[in-house]
Design a protein around this motif. Structure first.
Motif, PDB file in Angstrom:
ATOM      1  N   ILE A  27     -33.508 -52.780  -6.347  1.00 45.33           N
ATOM      2  CA  ILE A  27     -33.354 -52.771  -7.801  1.00 45.33           C
ATOM      3  C   ILE A  27     -32.563 -51.513  -8.133  1.00 45.33           C
ATOM      4  O   ILE A  27     -33.093 -50.399  -8.065  1.00 45.33           O
ATOM      5  N   GLU A  28     -31.290 -51.691  -8.441  1.00 40.73           N
ATOM      6  CA  GLU A  28     -30.364 -50.566  -8.551  1.00 40.73           C
ATOM      7  C   GLU A  28     -30.764 -49.550  -9.618  1.00 40.73           C
ATOM      8  O   GLU A  28     -30.484 -48.364  -9.468  1.00 40.73           O
ATOM      9  N   VAL A  29     -31.443 -50.000 -10.656  1.00 37.61           N
ATOM     10  CA  VAL A  29     -31.876 -49.065 -11.689  1.00 37.61           C
ATOM     11  C   VAL A  29     -32.898 -48.062 -11.125  1.00 37.61           C
ATOM     12  O   VAL A  29     -33.073 -46.972 -11.673  1.00 37.61           O
ATOM     13  N   GLN A  35     -33.974 -42.195  -4.413  1.00 40.21           N
ATOM     14  CA  GLN A  35     -33.350 -40.979  -3.891  1.00 40.21           C
ATOM     15  C   GLN A  35     -34.297 -39.789  -4.031  1.00 40.21           C
ATOM     16  O   GLN A  35     -34.377 -38.947  -3.131  1.00 40.21           O
ATOM     17  N   PHE A  36     -35.027 -39.728  -5.138  1.00 43.54           N
ATOM     18  CA  PHE A  36     -36.026 -38.666  -5.315  1.00 43.54           C
ATOM     19  C   PHE A  36     -37.090 -38.753  -4.224  1.00 43.54           C
ATOM     20  O   PHE A  36     -37.434 -37.747  -3.593  1.00 43.54           O
ATOM     21  N   ILE A  37     -37.618 -39.957  -3.990  1.00 42.94           N
ATOM     22  CA  ILE A  37     -38.648 -40.156  -2.961  1.00 42.94           C
ATOM     23  C   ILE A  37     -38.130 -39.705  -1.605  1.00 42.94           C
ATOM     24  O   ILE A  37     -38.808 -38.977  -0.869  1.00 42.94           O
ATOM     25  N   ASP A 102     -24.097 -50.080   1.913  1.00 43.18           N
ATOM     26  CA  ASP A 102     -23.849 -49.050   0.904  1.00 43.18           C
ATOM     27  C   ASP A 102     -24.627 -47.789   1.254  1.00 43.18           C
ATOM     28  O   ASP A 102     -25.856 -47.830   1.365  1.00 43.18           O
ATOM     29  N   LYS A 103     -23.931 -46.684   1.422  1.00 42.66           N
ATOM     30  CA  LYS A 103     -24.558 -45.391   1.700  1.00 42.66           C
ATOM     31  C   LYS A 103     -24.786 -44.700   0.359  1.00 42.66           C
ATOM     32  O   LYS A 103     -23.853 -44.375  -0.360  1.00 42.66           O
ATOM     33  N   LEU A 104     -26.053 -44.477   0.015  1.00 44.00           N
ATOM     34  CA  LEU A 104     -26.388 -43.941  -1.300  1.00 44.00           C
ATOM     35  C   LEU A 104     -27.018 -42.558  -1.256  1.00 44.00           C
ATOM     36  O   LEU A 104     -27.463 -42.049  -2.280  1.00 44.00           O
ATOM     37  N   VAL A 156     -29.037 -45.545   5.065  1.00 41.77           N
ATOM     38  CA  VAL A 156     -28.805 -44.510   6.071  1.00 41.77           C
ATOM     39  C   VAL A 156     -29.588 -44.705   7.375  1.00 41.77           C
ATOM     40  O   VAL A 156     -29.384 -43.958   8.327  1.00 41.77           O
ATOM     41  N   HIS A 157     -30.485 -45.701   7.411  1.00 37.91           N
ATOM     42  CA  HIS A 157     -31.261 -45.963   8.626  1.00 37.91           C
ATOM     43  C   HIS A 157     -31.494 -47.449   8.820  1.00 37.91           C
ATOM     44  O   HIS A 157     -31.698 -48.186   7.857  1.00 37.91           O
ATOM     45  N   TYR A 158     -31.494 -47.844  10.074  1.00 37.46           N
ATOM     46  CA  TYR A 158     -31.896 -49.193  10.463  1.00 37.46           C
ATOM     47  C   TYR A 158     -33.421 -49.295  10.375  1.00 37.46           C
ATOM     48  O   TYR A 158     -34.125 -48.271  10.484  1.00 37.46           O
TER      49      TYR A 158
END
Length: 188
Positions: A27-29, A35-37, A102-104, A156-158
């Motif tokens: 859920i992109e929102v 990212q915080f987590i 997608d690398k976020l 960033v990880h499998y």
């Protein structure tokens, strides 16, 4: 030999398929929250035992001190094992291999195992050993699961990297508990 090759190939394809699904069905929102987590992994892994040690020494509470050191040493053991495996295996990050991922968030070192997941799960399992009450365990479990999910959702990880972090995080506190006589005596 052919069977082993086919099995490994099928596992690798499943790994990529799960990652692709998680990465593109998030859920992109919620990306800022995820990212915080993910950014809390190292902070909490080191912060929890350090805070316990500060509280334990300021209150002269040997119970808290002992458990703070135990959690800290569990994390250090897991970090050492994770780092050795990370650079020994040297697995390329998924976003570098598969351009559709997608690398976020940041991800620079080799991929396997996930260091963030290792930190999250070693903290959880050390807390399980140190605290018997679920009021301490449950929030750490939820947080650790979210950290593991975040590493895949952010590309960033499998899944097997996260699984590797889970295994290292699970085993390290139990090895320390059973290999060091002082811990074995205290927790048994």
């Amino acid at each position: 030999m052919y069977f082993i090759h086919v099995t490994i190939s099928a596992l690798a394809n499943t790994d990529v398929a799960i990652l692709n699904w998680l990465n593109h069905h998030r859920i992109e929102v919620l990306d800022p929250f995820i990212q915080f987590i993910t950014n809390t992994a190292y902070f909490f892994a080191i912060g929890v035992p350090v805070i316990m040690l500060i509280v334990g020494y300021s209150k002269k509470n040997k119970f808290i001190q002992f458990r703070g050191w135990y959690i800290l040493f569990s994390i250090l053991l897991a970090e050492i094992v994770s780092t050795i495996l990370k650079y020994g295996i040297n697995r390329t990050r998924p976003f570098k291999v598969y351009p559709f991922i997608d690398k976020l968030t940041a991800g620079g070192s080799p991929s396997f195992p996930s260091g963030h997941s290792t930190d999250a799960f070693v903290l959880f399992f050390a807390v399980v050993i140190v605290f018997k009450e679920w009021k301490y365990r449950l929030p750490v479990l939820i947080w650790a699961l979210l950290v593991g999910y975040s590493r895949m959702a952010l590309g960033v990880h499998y899944p097997t990297d996260v699984l590797g972090g889970f295994v290292i995080g699970t085993i390290s506190p139990f090895i320390l508990k059973n290999a060091v006589p002082r811990y074995k005596q205290q927790f048994n």
